[in-house]
Design a protein around this motif. Structure first.
Motif, PDB file in Angstrom:
ATOM      1  N   VAL A  47       0.812 -10.007 -12.674  1.00 23.06           N
ATOM      2  CA  VAL A  47       1.575  -9.062 -11.794  1.00 23.06           C
ATOM      3  C   VAL A  47       2.871  -8.447 -12.789  1.00 23.06           C
ATOM      4  CG1 VAL A  47       3.484  -9.189  -9.825  1.00 23.06           C
ATOM      5  CG2 VAL A  47       1.228 -10.206  -9.743  1.00 23.06           C
ATOM      6  N   GLU A  48       3.354  -9.355 -13.570  1.00 25.94           N
ATOM      7  CA  GLU A  48       4.418  -8.803 -14.394  1.00 25.94           C
ATOM      8  C   GLU A  48       3.991  -7.741 -15.521  1.00 25.94           C
ATOM      9  OE1 GLU A  48       7.500  -9.488 -14.633  1.00 25.94           O
ATOM     10  OE2 GLU A  48       7.907 -11.615 -14.019  1.00 25.94           O
ATOM     11  N   ASP A  49       2.652  -7.768 -15.986  1.00 15.53           N
ATOM     12  CA  ASP A  49       2.252  -6.358 -16.616  1.00 15.53           C
ATOM     13  C   ASP A  49       1.909  -5.483 -15.412  1.00 15.53           C
ATOM     14  OD1 ASP A  49       0.491  -5.210 -18.743  1.00 15.53           O
ATOM     15  OD2 ASP A  49      -1.101  -5.329 -17.341  1.00 15.53           O
ATOM     16  N   LEU A  50       1.489  -5.573 -14.199  1.00 12.70           N
ATOM     17  CA  LEU A  50       1.468  -4.623 -13.147  1.00 12.70           C
ATOM     18  C   LEU A  50       2.965  -3.944 -12.997  1.00 12.70           C
ATOM     19  CD1 LEU A  50      -1.244  -5.725 -10.864  1.00 12.70           C
ATOM     20  CD2 LEU A  50      -1.495  -3.639 -12.328  1.00 12.70           C
ATOM     21  N   ARG A  51       3.815  -4.762 -12.863  1.00  8.91           N
ATOM     22  CA  ARG A  51       5.272  -4.188 -12.755  1.00  8.91           C
ATOM     23  C   ARG A  51       5.509  -3.511 -13.646  1.00  8.91           C
ATOM     24  NH1 ARG A  51       9.318  -8.816 -12.199  1.00  8.91           N
ATOM     25  NH2 ARG A  51      10.780  -7.222 -11.221  1.00  8.91           N
ATOM     26  N   ARG A  52       5.423  -4.046 -15.062  1.00  8.77           N
ATOM     27  CA  ARG A  52       5.646  -2.966 -16.137  1.00  8.77           C
ATOM     28  C   ARG A  52       4.970  -1.550 -16.023  1.00  8.77           C
ATOM     29  NH1 ARG A  52       3.080  -1.869 -20.464  1.00  8.77           N
ATOM     30  NH2 ARG A  52       1.794  -3.653 -20.068  1.00  8.77           N
ATOM     31  N   PRO A  78       6.271  -7.023  -5.159  1.00  6.84           N
ATOM     32  CA  PRO A  78       7.141  -6.744  -6.442  1.00  6.84           C
ATOM     33  C   PRO A  78       6.797  -5.024  -6.763  1.00  6.84           C
ATOM     34  CG  PRO A  78       5.730  -8.111  -7.316  1.00  6.84           C
ATOM     35  CD  PRO A  78       5.396  -8.316  -5.774  1.00  6.84           C
ATOM     36  N   LEU A  79       5.474  -4.765  -6.380  1.00  2.00           N
ATOM     37  CA  LEU A  79       4.943  -3.435  -6.797  1.00  2.00           C
ATOM     38  C   LEU A  79       5.417  -2.403  -5.584  1.00  2.00           C
ATOM     39  CD1 LEU A  79       1.218  -4.268  -8.087  1.00  2.00           C
ATOM     40  CD2 LEU A  79       3.671  -4.425  -9.396  1.00  2.00           C
ATOM     41  N   ALA A  80       5.239  -2.752  -4.564  1.00  2.00           N
ATOM     42  CA  ALA A  80       5.444  -2.055  -3.480  1.00  2.00           C
ATOM     43  C   ALA A  80       7.099  -1.649  -3.580  1.00  2.00           C
ATOM     44  CB  ALA A  80       5.172  -2.659  -1.973  1.00  2.00           C
ATOM     45  N   GLU A  81       7.856  -2.777  -3.945  1.00  2.00           N
ATOM     46  CA  GLU A  81       9.389  -2.648  -4.217  1.00  2.00           C
ATOM     47  C   GLU A  81       9.723  -1.502  -4.854  1.00  2.00           C
ATOM     48  OE1 GLU A  81      12.980  -5.139  -6.128  1.00  2.00           O
ATOM     49  OE2 GLU A  81      11.576  -6.228  -4.805  1.00  2.00           O
ATOM     50  N   ILE A  82       8.835  -1.606  -6.277  1.00  2.00           N
ATOM     51  CA  ILE A  82       9.140  -0.458  -7.118  1.00  2.00           C
ATOM     52  C   ILE A  82       8.877   0.700  -6.752  1.00  2.00           C
ATOM     53  CG2 ILE A  82       8.545   0.567  -9.195  1.00  2.00           C
ATOM     54  CD1 ILE A  82       7.772  -2.426 -10.360  1.00  2.00           C
ATOM     55  N   MET A  83       7.642   1.194  -5.838  1.00  2.00           N
ATOM     56  CA  MET A  83       7.278   2.376  -4.997  1.00  2.00           C
ATOM     57  C   MET A  83       8.250   2.976  -4.389  1.00  2.00           C
ATOM     58  SD  MET A  83       3.343   1.668  -4.315  1.00  2.00           S
ATOM     59  CE  MET A  83       2.428   0.680  -5.525  1.00  2.00           C
ATOM     60  N   GLY A  84       8.937   1.756  -3.539  1.00  2.00           N
ATOM     61  CA  GLY A  84       9.973   2.117  -2.425  1.00  2.00           C
ATOM     62  C   GLY A  84      11.333   2.605  -2.679  1.00  2.00           C
ATOM     63  N   ARG A  85      11.452   2.746  -4.203  1.00  5.54           N
ATOM     64  CA  ARG A  85      12.497   3.588  -4.707  1.00  5.54           C
ATOM     65  C   ARG A  85      12.748   4.867  -4.525  1.00  5.54           C
ATOM     66  NH1 ARG A  85      15.419   0.207  -8.527  1.00  5.54           N
ATOM     67  NH2 ARG A  85      16.018   2.089  -9.844  1.00  5.54           N
ATOM     68  N   VAL A  86      11.440   5.576  -4.272  1.00 12.04           N
ATOM     69  CA  VAL A  86      11.071   7.056  -4.227  1.00 12.04           C
ATOM     70  C   VAL A  86      10.411   7.153  -2.842  1.00 12.04           C
ATOM     71  CG1 VAL A  86      10.419   9.267  -5.060  1.00 12.04           C
ATOM     72  CG2 VAL A  86      11.275   7.627  -6.475  1.00 12.04           C
ATOM     73  N   SER A  87      10.927   8.012  -1.913  1.00 14.71           N
ATOM     74  CA  SER A  87      10.237   7.845  -0.586  1.00 14.71           C
ATOM     75  C   SER A  87       8.781   8.138  -0.533  1.00 14.71           C
ATOM     76  CB  SER A  87      10.907   8.598   0.430  1.00 14.71           C
ATOM     77  OG  SER A  87      11.149  10.017   0.062  1.00 14.71           O
ATOM     78  N   TRP A  88       8.472   9.116  -1.339  1.00 19.50           N
ATOM     79  CA  TRP A  88       7.100   9.691  -1.301  1.00 19.50           C
ATOM     80  C   TRP A  88       6.075   8.963  -2.402  1.00 19.50           C
ATOM     81  CZ3 TRP A  88       6.040  11.890  -5.946  1.00 19.50           C
ATOM     82  CH2 TRP A  88       7.218  12.411  -6.579  1.00 19.50           C
ATOM     83  N   ALA A  89       6.675   8.145  -3.340  1.00 21.25           N
ATOM     84  CA  ALA A  89       5.964   7.494  -4.430  1.00 21.25           C
ATOM     85  C   ALA A  89       4.585   6.969  -3.885  1.00 21.25           C
ATOM     86  CB  ALA A  89       6.782   6.712  -5.294  1.00 21.25           C
ATOM     87  N   SER A  90       4.659   6.130  -2.775  1.00 19.79           N
ATOM     88  CA  SER A  90       3.530   5.082  -2.442  1.00 19.79           C
ATOM     89  C   SER A  90       2.183   6.030  -2.281  1.00 19.79           C
ATOM     90  CB  SER A  90       3.722   4.282  -1.335  1.00 19.79           C
ATOM     91  OG  SER A  90       4.133   4.857  -0.212  1.00 19.79           O
ATOM     92  N   GLU A  91       2.251   7.388  -2.135  1.00 16.01           N
ATOM     93  CA  GLU A  91       0.998   8.126  -1.972  1.00 16.01           C
ATOM     94  C   GLU A  91       0.286   8.176  -3.287  1.00 16.01           C
ATOM     95  OE1 GLU A  91      -0.560  12.333  -0.298  1.00 16.01           O
ATOM     96  OE2 GLU A  91       1.475  11.914   0.083  1.00 16.01           O
ATOM     97  N   VAL A  92       1.233   8.302  -4.222  1.00 13.52           N
ATOM     98  CA  VAL A  92       0.766   8.286  -5.429  1.00 13.52           C
ATOM     99  C   VAL A  92      -0.474   7.267  -5.743  1.00 13.52           C
ATOM    100  CG1 VAL A  92       1.256   8.425  -7.867  1.00 13.52           C
ATOM    101  CG2 VAL A  92       2.685   9.667  -6.336  1.00 13.52           C
ATOM    102  N   PHE A  93      -0.133   6.166  -5.439  1.00 16.48           N
ATOM    103  CA  PHE A  93      -0.744   5.058  -5.664  1.00 16.48           C
ATOM    104  C   PHE A  93      -1.891   4.632  -4.644  1.00 16.48           C
ATOM    105  CE2 PHE A  93       3.180   4.560  -7.778  1.00 16.48           C
ATOM    106  CZ  PHE A  93       3.006   4.483  -8.981  1.00 16.48           C
ATOM    107  N   ASN A  94      -2.105   5.526  -3.520  1.00 14.01           N
ATOM    108  CA  ASN A  94      -2.546   5.430  -2.374  1.00 14.01           C
ATOM    109  C   ASN A  94      -2.276   4.123  -1.613  1.00 14.01           C
ATOM    110  OD1 ASN A  94      -4.839   7.160  -1.044  1.00 14.01           O
ATOM    111  ND2 ASN A  94      -6.421   5.255  -1.480  1.00 14.01           N
ATOM    112  N   CYS A  95      -1.122   4.079  -1.586  1.00 14.89           N
ATOM    113  CA  CYS A  95      -0.530   2.751  -0.812  1.00 14.89           C
ATOM    114  C   CYS A  95       0.273   3.301   0.203  1.00 14.89           C
ATOM    115  CB  CYS A  95       0.098   2.019  -1.938  1.00 14.89           C
ATOM    116  SG  CYS A  95      -0.805   1.037  -3.184  1.00 14.89           S
TER     117      CYS A  95
END
Length: 417
Positions: A9-14, A81-98
Protein backbone atom coordinates in the motif's frame (compact mmCIF):
# COMPACT_ATOMS: atom_id res chain seq x y z
CA UNK A 1 -6.91 -4.02 14.89
CA UNK A 2 -3.94 -2.93 12.84
CA UNK A 3 -4.45 0.06 10.54
CA UNK A 4 -0.83 0.42 9.46
CA UNK A 5 -0.25 0.47 5.72
CA UNK A 6 1.51 -2.54 4.23
CA UNK A 7 4.56 -2.10 2.04
CA UNK A 8 2.37 -2.81 -0.99
CA UNK A 9 0.00 0.00 0.00
CA UNK A 10 2.86 2.39 0.74
CA UNK A 11 4.18 1.72 -2.76
CA UNK A 12 0.74 2.31 -4.25
CA UNK A 13 0.35 5.52 -2.27
CA UNK A 14 3.61 6.77 -3.71
CA UNK A 15 2.59 5.78 -7.23
CA UNK A 16 -0.92 7.24 -7.03
CA UNK A 17 0.38 10.49 -5.52
CA UNK A 18 3.08 10.64 -8.20
CA UNK A 19 0.49 10.10 -10.94
CA UNK A 20 -1.73 12.79 -9.46
CA UNK A 21 1.13 15.29 -9.20
CA UNK A 22 2.46 14.55 -12.67
CA UNK A 23 -0.70 14.05 -14.72
CA UNK A 24 -3.84 15.17 -12.86
CA UNK A 25 -2.96 18.35 -10.98
CA UNK A 26 -1.45 20.04 -14.08
CA UNK A 27 -4.80 19.45 -15.85
CA UNK A 28 -7.02 21.13 -13.24
CA UNK A 29 -7.17 24.47 -15.05
CA UNK A 30 -7.76 22.78 -18.41
CA UNK A 31 -10.58 20.68 -16.90
CA UNK A 32 -12.24 23.81 -15.52
CA UNK A 33 -11.82 25.72 -18.80
CA UNK A 34 -13.22 22.91 -20.96
CA UNK A 35 -16.17 22.18 -18.69
CA UNK A 36 -17.10 25.86 -18.36
CA UNK A 37 -16.90 26.15 -22.14
CA UNK A 38 -19.38 23.29 -22.48
CA UNK A 39 -16.90 20.63 -23.59
CA UNK A 40 -17.65 17.41 -21.74
CA UNK A 41 -16.26 14.80 -21.46
CA UNK A 42 -12.98 16.68 -21.32
CA UNK A 43 -10.55 16.05 -24.14
CA UNK A 44 -7.80 14.42 -22.09
CA UNK A 45 -9.75 12.02 -19.84
CA UNK A 46 -9.44 8.92 -22.02
CA UNK A 47 -5.67 9.47 -22.36
CA UNK A 48 -5.27 9.72 -18.59
CA UNK A 49 -7.39 6.61 -18.05
CA UNK A 50 -5.32 4.63 -20.53
CA UNK A 51 -2.13 5.76 -18.81
CA UNK A 52 -3.41 4.86 -15.33
CA UNK A 53 -4.53 1.47 -16.59
CA UNK A 54 -1.14 0.85 -18.21
CA UNK A 55 0.57 1.67 -14.89
CA UNK A 56 -1.60 -0.78 -12.96
CA UNK A 57 -3.53 1.95 -11.12
CA UNK A 58 -6.94 0.69 -12.16
CA UNK A 59 -10.09 -0.60 -10.39
CA UNK A 60 -8.38 -0.28 -7.03
CA UNK A 61 -11.66 -0.62 -5.12
CA UNK A 62 -12.67 -4.25 -5.80
CA UNK A 63 -11.02 -6.80 -3.48
CA UNK A 64 -12.04 -9.92 -5.43
CA UNK A 65 -11.92 -10.03 -9.21
CA UNK A 66 -12.18 -12.84 -11.73
CA UNK A 67 -9.22 -13.59 -13.97
CA UNK A 68 -10.69 -11.65 -16.91
CA UNK A 69 -11.62 -8.63 -14.77
CA UNK A 70 -8.91 -5.93 -14.77
CA UNK A 71 -7.97 -4.48 -11.41
CA UNK A 72 -5.52 -4.27 -8.52
CA UNK A 73 -7.45 -6.45 -6.00
CA UNK A 74 -7.18 -4.43 -2.81
CA UNK A 75 -9.05 -4.74 0.47
CA UNK A 76 -11.13 -1.83 1.70
CA UNK A 77 -8.40 -1.00 4.22
CA UNK A 78 -5.79 -1.03 1.46
CA UNK A 79 -7.93 1.15 -0.79
CA UNK A 80 -8.72 3.80 1.85
CA UNK A 81 -5.48 5.84 1.66
CA UNK A 82 -5.53 5.70 -2.14
CA UNK A 83 -9.08 7.03 -2.33
CA UNK A 84 -7.99 9.78 0.05
CA UNK A 85 -5.33 10.88 -2.43
CA UNK A 86 -7.84 10.86 -5.30
CA UNK A 87 -10.26 12.94 -3.22
CA UNK A 88 -7.93 15.93 -3.42
CA UNK A 89 -9.26 16.59 -6.96
CA UNK A 90 -13.00 16.19 -7.42
CA UNK A 91 -12.80 14.43 -10.79
CA UNK A 92 -9.62 12.41 -10.27
CA UNK A 93 -11.21 9.11 -9.27
CA UNK A 94 -12.53 8.63 -12.81
CA UNK A 95 -8.95 8.54 -14.07
CA UNK A 96 -8.42 5.33 -12.06
CA UNK A 97 -11.92 3.94 -12.83
CA UNK A 98 -12.79 4.39 -9.16
CA UNK A 99 -15.60 6.92 -9.53
CA UNK A 100 -19.10 6.81 -8.10
CA UNK A 101 -21.68 5.66 -9.01
CA UNK A 102 -19.82 3.26 -11.31
CA UNK A 103 -17.93 1.67 -8.41
CA UNK A 104 -21.14 0.71 -6.61
CA UNK A 105 -22.72 -0.48 -9.85
CA UNK A 106 -19.69 -2.60 -10.68
CA UNK A 107 -19.82 -4.13 -7.20
CA UNK A 108 -23.50 -4.99 -7.69
CA UNK A 109 -22.88 -6.53 -11.09
CA UNK A 110 -19.81 -8.35 -9.81
CA UNK A 111 -21.90 -9.97 -7.07
CA UNK A 112 -25.26 -10.52 -8.76
CA UNK A 113 -25.07 -10.25 -12.57
CA UNK A 114 -26.02 -13.15 -14.80
CA UNK A 115 -23.39 -14.29 -17.33
CA UNK A 116 -25.17 -12.30 -20.04
CA UNK A 117 -25.38 -9.15 -17.88
CA UNK A 118 -21.75 -9.55 -16.94
CA UNK A 119 -20.63 -9.62 -20.57
CA UNK A 120 -22.90 -6.78 -21.66
CA UNK A 121 -22.38 -4.36 -18.78
CA UNK A 122 -19.84 -5.38 -16.13
CA UNK A 123 -16.82 -5.96 -18.36
CA UNK A 124 -17.26 -2.67 -20.31
CA UNK A 125 -17.54 -0.84 -16.97
CA UNK A 126 -14.45 -2.57 -15.56
CA UNK A 127 -12.52 -1.59 -18.69
CA UNK A 128 -13.73 2.03 -18.41
CA UNK A 129 -15.39 1.99 -21.82
CA UNK A 130 -18.82 3.10 -20.55
CA UNK A 131 -20.36 4.90 -17.56
CA UNK A 132 -23.52 4.05 -15.61
CA UNK A 133 -26.16 5.48 -13.27
CA UNK A 134 -28.03 4.21 -10.22
CA UNK A 135 -31.68 5.30 -10.19
CA UNK A 136 -33.20 4.91 -6.73
CA UNK A 137 -34.14 8.28 -5.16
CA UNK A 138 -37.42 9.97 -6.05
CA UNK A 139 -38.76 13.54 -5.63
CA UNK A 140 -42.22 12.66 -4.34
CA UNK A 141 -41.28 10.44 -1.38
CA UNK A 142 -38.72 10.34 1.41
CA UNK A 143 -36.07 8.26 -0.29
CA UNK A 144 -34.07 7.88 2.91
CA UNK A 145 -36.47 4.97 3.42
CA UNK A 146 -36.12 2.91 0.27
CA UNK A 147 -39.36 1.08 0.97
CA UNK A 148 -41.14 4.34 0.04
CA UNK A 149 -40.17 4.30 -3.63
CA UNK A 150 -43.11 4.40 -6.02
CA UNK A 151 -41.58 3.58 -9.39
CA UNK A 152 -43.49 0.58 -10.74
CA UNK A 153 -41.83 -2.35 -12.50
CA UNK A 154 -44.65 -4.48 -13.90
CA UNK A 155 -44.15 -7.75 -15.75
CA UNK A 156 -45.94 -8.24 -19.05
CA UNK A 157 -45.06 -11.54 -20.68
CA UNK A 158 -41.33 -11.59 -21.45
CA UNK A 159 -40.87 -7.91 -20.60
CA UNK A 160 -40.90 -5.57 -17.65
CA UNK A 161 -42.64 -2.20 -18.05
CA UNK A 162 -41.23 0.65 -15.94
CA UNK A 163 -43.04 3.84 -14.96
CA UNK A 164 -41.73 6.38 -12.47
CA UNK A 165 -39.77 9.53 -11.77
CA UNK A 166 -36.27 9.60 -10.26
CA UNK A 167 -34.01 12.48 -9.31
CA UNK A 168 -30.47 13.33 -8.29
CA UNK A 169 -29.36 10.51 -10.57
CA UNK A 170 -25.60 10.98 -10.90
CA UNK A 171 -24.07 10.38 -14.34
CA UNK A 172 -27.40 10.55 -16.17
CA UNK A 173 -26.16 13.51 -18.26
CA UNK A 174 -22.82 11.89 -19.10
CA UNK A 175 -22.62 11.07 -22.83
CA UNK A 176 -20.97 7.74 -22.00
CA UNK A 177 -23.69 6.66 -19.56
CA UNK A 178 -25.07 3.55 -21.25
CA UNK A 179 -27.07 1.81 -18.52
CA UNK A 180 -29.28 2.64 -15.54
CA UNK A 181 -29.74 0.30 -12.61
CA UNK A 182 -33.33 1.17 -11.71
CA UNK A 183 -34.95 0.30 -8.39
CA UNK A 184 -38.72 -0.02 -8.32
CA UNK A 185 -41.59 -2.07 -6.99
CA UNK A 186 -42.43 -5.37 -8.65
CA UNK A 187 -44.90 -6.48 -5.95
CA UNK A 188 -46.51 -3.67 -3.91
CA UNK A 189 -48.44 -6.25 -1.87
CA UNK A 190 -45.39 -8.15 -0.61
CA UNK A 191 -43.72 -7.66 2.77
CA UNK A 192 -42.27 -4.13 2.82
CA UNK A 193 -38.63 -5.18 2.25
CA UNK A 194 -39.54 -7.64 -0.51
CA UNK A 195 -41.54 -5.30 -2.75
CA UNK A 196 -38.54 -3.84 -4.59
CA UNK A 197 -36.42 -5.14 -7.44
CA UNK A 198 -33.55 -3.82 -9.53
CA UNK A 199 -33.43 -3.92 -13.28
CA UNK A 200 -30.85 -3.00 -15.92
CA UNK A 201 -32.15 -0.42 -18.39
CA UNK A 202 -30.05 0.68 -21.39
CA UNK A 203 -30.00 4.47 -21.48
CA UNK A 204 -31.25 4.61 -25.09
CA UNK A 205 -34.42 2.65 -24.30
CA UNK A 206 -37.56 4.46 -25.55
CA UNK A 207 -39.50 6.17 -22.76
CA UNK A 208 -36.48 7.44 -20.79
CA UNK A 209 -36.26 11.22 -20.59
CA UNK A 210 -33.69 13.29 -18.73
CA UNK A 211 -35.88 16.18 -17.61
CA UNK A 212 -33.13 18.39 -16.19
CA UNK A 213 -29.67 18.42 -14.68
CA UNK A 214 -30.24 19.68 -11.14
CA UNK A 215 -27.63 22.05 -9.75
CA UNK A 216 -26.28 21.41 -6.24
CA UNK A 217 -26.13 24.68 -4.27
CA UNK A 218 -26.12 26.40 -7.66
CA UNK A 219 -23.10 24.34 -8.78
CA UNK A 220 -23.78 22.42 -12.00
CA UNK A 221 -22.03 19.07 -12.41
CA UNK A 222 -21.39 18.20 -16.06
CA UNK A 223 -22.01 14.49 -15.53
CA UNK A 224 -25.37 15.42 -14.03
CA UNK A 225 -27.43 14.89 -10.90
CA UNK A 226 -30.53 14.55 -13.00
CA UNK A 227 -34.27 14.23 -12.80
CA UNK A 228 -35.26 11.34 -15.06
CA UNK A 229 -38.69 10.02 -16.04
CA UNK A 230 -39.45 6.47 -17.14
CA UNK A 231 -42.66 6.23 -19.16
CA UNK A 232 -43.73 2.76 -20.33
CA UNK A 233 -40.07 1.77 -20.59
CA UNK A 234 -39.85 -1.85 -21.76
CA UNK A 235 -36.90 -4.16 -21.18
CA UNK A 236 -36.54 -7.95 -21.39
CA UNK A 237 -37.17 -10.05 -18.28
CA UNK A 238 -33.51 -11.12 -18.57
CA UNK A 239 -32.52 -7.60 -17.47
CA UNK A 240 -33.68 -8.26 -13.90
CA UNK A 241 -30.70 -8.03 -11.52
CA UNK A 242 -30.80 -10.80 -8.95
CA UNK A 243 -34.34 -11.97 -8.33
CA UNK A 244 -37.71 -10.30 -7.85
CA UNK A 245 -38.04 -8.86 -4.37
CA UNK A 246 -34.27 -8.65 -3.75
CA UNK A 247 -33.94 -4.94 -4.53
CA UNK A 248 -33.74 -3.72 -0.94
CA UNK A 249 -31.08 -6.29 -0.03
CA UNK A 250 -29.10 -5.41 -3.17
CA UNK A 251 -29.27 -1.72 -2.27
CA UNK A 252 -27.83 -2.41 1.18
CA UNK A 253 -25.03 -4.52 -0.33
CA UNK A 254 -24.21 -1.70 -2.73
CA UNK A 255 -24.35 1.17 -0.28
CA UNK A 256 -22.09 -0.26 2.45
CA UNK A 257 -18.73 -0.02 0.65
CA UNK A 258 -19.93 3.01 -1.34
CA UNK A 259 -20.48 4.99 1.82
CA UNK A 260 -16.93 4.47 3.01
CA UNK A 261 -15.57 5.33 -0.46
CA UNK A 262 -17.26 8.74 -0.16
CA UNK A 263 -15.76 9.20 3.30
CA UNK A 264 -12.28 8.24 2.12
CA UNK A 265 -12.38 10.87 -0.61
CA UNK A 266 -13.77 13.44 1.85
CA UNK A 267 -10.74 12.93 4.08
CA UNK A 268 -8.55 13.78 1.09
CA UNK A 269 -10.53 16.94 0.34
CA UNK A 270 -10.31 18.03 3.98
CA UNK A 271 -6.58 17.32 4.07
CA UNK A 272 -6.04 19.49 0.99
CA UNK A 273 -8.14 22.27 2.53
CA UNK A 274 -5.98 22.19 5.67
CA UNK A 275 -2.78 22.35 3.62
CA UNK A 276 -4.12 25.31 1.67
CA UNK A 277 -5.25 27.00 4.90
CA UNK A 278 -1.77 26.69 6.43
CA UNK A 279 0.01 27.97 3.33
CA UNK A 280 -2.33 30.94 3.08
CA UNK A 281 -2.05 31.69 6.81
CA UNK A 282 1.75 31.66 6.58
CA UNK A 283 2.07 33.87 3.50
CA UNK A 284 -0.67 36.41 4.29
CA UNK A 285 -0.17 39.22 6.82
CA UNK A 286 -2.73 41.29 8.72
CA UNK A 287 -2.15 43.84 11.48
CA UNK A 288 1.59 43.38 11.31
CA UNK A 289 1.87 39.60 11.56
CA UNK A 290 1.08 36.48 9.55
CA UNK A 291 -2.45 35.11 9.85
CA UNK A 292 -1.09 31.95 11.46
CA UNK A 293 0.11 34.04 14.40
CA UNK A 294 -3.40 35.21 15.18
CA UNK A 295 -4.92 33.03 17.87
CA UNK A 296 -8.13 32.16 16.07
CA UNK A 297 -6.37 30.94 12.92
CA UNK A 298 -3.98 28.81 14.93
CA UNK A 299 -6.94 27.22 16.71
CA UNK A 300 -8.61 26.48 13.37
CA UNK A 301 -5.48 24.75 12.14
CA UNK A 302 -5.23 22.66 15.30
CA UNK A 303 -8.94 21.81 15.33
CA UNK A 304 -8.80 20.77 11.70
CA UNK A 305 -5.84 18.47 12.26
CA UNK A 306 -7.55 16.83 15.24
CA UNK A 307 -10.85 16.37 13.40
CA UNK A 308 -9.25 14.96 10.24
CA UNK A 309 -7.11 12.46 12.13
CA UNK A 310 -10.05 11.35 14.27
CA UNK A 311 -12.20 10.89 11.18
CA UNK A 312 -9.47 9.03 9.30
CA UNK A 313 -8.97 6.57 12.15
CA UNK A 314 -12.69 5.83 12.30
CA UNK A 315 -12.80 5.34 8.51
CA UNK A 316 -9.84 2.94 8.67
CA UNK A 317 -11.50 1.03 11.50
CA UNK A 318 -14.67 0.74 9.44
CA UNK A 319 -12.74 -0.48 6.40
CA UNK A 320 -10.99 -3.06 8.58
CA UNK A 321 -14.33 -4.26 9.94
CA UNK A 322 -15.87 -4.62 6.49
CA UNK A 323 -12.84 -6.64 5.38
CA UNK A 324 -12.85 -8.88 8.45
CA UNK A 325 -16.46 -9.27 9.62
CA UNK A 326 -18.54 -7.98 6.69
CA UNK A 327 -20.83 -5.06 5.91
CA UNK A 328 -23.65 -6.19 8.18
CA UNK A 329 -21.46 -6.41 11.28
CA UNK A 330 -19.90 -3.04 10.45
CA UNK A 331 -23.19 -1.23 9.89
CA UNK A 332 -22.91 0.90 13.05
CA UNK A 333 -19.43 2.11 12.11
CA UNK A 334 -20.55 2.73 8.50
CA UNK A 335 -23.33 4.97 9.80
CA UNK A 336 -20.94 6.66 12.22
CA UNK A 337 -18.48 7.71 9.55
CA UNK A 338 -21.24 8.68 7.14
CA UNK A 339 -22.69 11.03 9.77
CA UNK A 340 -19.29 12.35 10.88
CA UNK A 341 -17.02 12.76 7.86
CA UNK A 342 -19.05 15.11 5.63
CA UNK A 343 -19.32 17.55 8.54
CA UNK A 344 -15.55 17.40 9.11
CA UNK A 345 -15.14 17.89 5.35
CA UNK A 346 -17.27 21.04 5.29
CA UNK A 347 -15.95 22.44 8.58
CA UNK A 348 -12.33 22.31 7.43
CA UNK A 349 -13.19 23.71 4.00
CA UNK A 350 -15.20 26.50 5.63
CA UNK A 351 -12.26 27.51 7.84
CA UNK A 352 -9.92 27.47 4.86
CA UNK A 353 -12.34 29.61 2.86
CA UNK A 354 -12.45 32.11 5.72
CA UNK A 355 -8.65 32.30 5.83
CA UNK A 356 -8.55 32.92 2.06
CA UNK A 357 -11.12 35.69 2.35
CA UNK A 358 -13.06 36.52 -0.82
CA UNK A 359 -10.69 34.35 -2.86
CA UNK A 360 -12.03 31.32 -1.00
CA UNK A 361 -15.44 31.90 -2.57
CA UNK A 362 -14.04 32.12 -6.08
CA UNK A 363 -13.03 29.44 -8.60
CA UNK A 364 -9.38 30.41 -8.00
CA UNK A 365 -9.27 27.75 -5.27
CA UNK A 366 -10.97 24.32 -5.12
CA UNK A 367 -12.44 25.13 -1.72
CA UNK A 368 -15.91 26.28 -2.77
CA UNK A 369 -16.42 23.21 -4.94
CA UNK A 370 -15.13 20.88 -2.22
CA UNK A 371 -17.37 22.55 0.38
CA UNK A 372 -20.38 22.23 -1.91
CA UNK A 373 -19.86 18.53 -2.49
CA UNK A 374 -19.18 17.95 1.21
CA UNK A 375 -22.51 19.56 2.03
CA UNK A 376 -24.20 17.38 -0.57
CA UNK A 377 -22.70 14.27 1.02
CA UNK A 378 -24.82 14.90 4.11
CA UNK A 379 -27.69 13.62 1.96
CA UNK A 380 -25.95 11.17 -0.39
CA UNK A 381 -26.36 7.51 0.61
CA UNK A 382 -28.71 8.49 3.40
CA UNK A 383 -29.09 11.76 5.37
CA UNK A 384 -27.21 12.32 8.60
CA UNK A 385 -30.32 11.87 10.71
CA UNK A 386 -30.99 8.36 9.41
CA UNK A 387 -27.43 7.28 10.17
CA UNK A 388 -27.54 8.86 13.63
CA UNK A 389 -30.79 7.01 14.29
CA UNK A 390 -29.10 3.76 13.24
CA UNK A 391 -26.18 4.40 15.58
CA UNK A 392 -28.52 5.23 18.45
CA UNK A 393 -30.63 2.11 17.92
CA UNK A 394 -27.60 -0.17 17.82
CA UNK A 395 -26.05 1.53 20.87
CA UNK A 396 -29.25 1.11 22.86
CA UNK A 397 -29.44 -2.55 21.86
CA UNK A 398 -25.82 -3.07 22.91
CA UNK A 399 -26.42 -1.34 26.22
CA UNK A 400 -29.46 -3.49 26.95
CA UNK A 401 -27.28 -6.59 26.66
CA UNK A 402 -24.80 -5.32 29.24
CA UNK A 403 -24.99 -5.13 33.06
CA UNK A 404 -26.88 -2.03 34.16
CA UNK A 405 -24.83 1.12 34.61
CA UNK A 406 -27.20 2.14 37.39
CA UNK A 407 -25.07 0.09 39.77
CA UNK A 408 -22.50 2.91 39.58
CA UNK A 409 -24.93 5.48 40.94
CA UNK A 410 -24.38 6.62 44.53
CA UNK A 411 -27.76 8.17 45.30
CA UNK A 412 -28.92 7.39 48.87
CA UNK A 413 -31.35 4.57 49.40
CA UNK A 414 -34.88 5.56 50.36
CA UNK A 415 -35.86 4.86 53.94
CA UNK A 416 -38.49 2.18 54.29
CA UNK A 417 -41.60 3.05 56.26
Amino acid sequence: MDFSYTQKVEDLRRRVRGFMDQHVVPRIRQWNDEVHAGHFPVSFMEDLKAQAKAEGLWNLFLPALADDEPGTRLSNLDYAPLAEIMGRVSWASEVFNCNAPDTGNMELLHMFASPQQREQWLLPLLHGRIRSAFAMTEPDVSSSDATNITTRIRREGDEYVINGRKWFITNAAHPNCKVFIVMGKTDPDAESHRQQSMILVPSDTPGIKVERNISVLNHMSPEGHCEVTFTDVRVPVANLLGEEGSGFALAQARLGPGRIHHCMRSIGAAELALELMIERAEERKAFGKSLSQHGTIGEWIAQSRIEIDQARLLVLKTAWLIDNVGVREARKEISMIKALVPTVHTNVCDRAMQVFGAMGLSPDTPLADHWTWGRGLRFADGPDQVHLQTVARLEIRRNQAMPGAAAYLTKPERESN
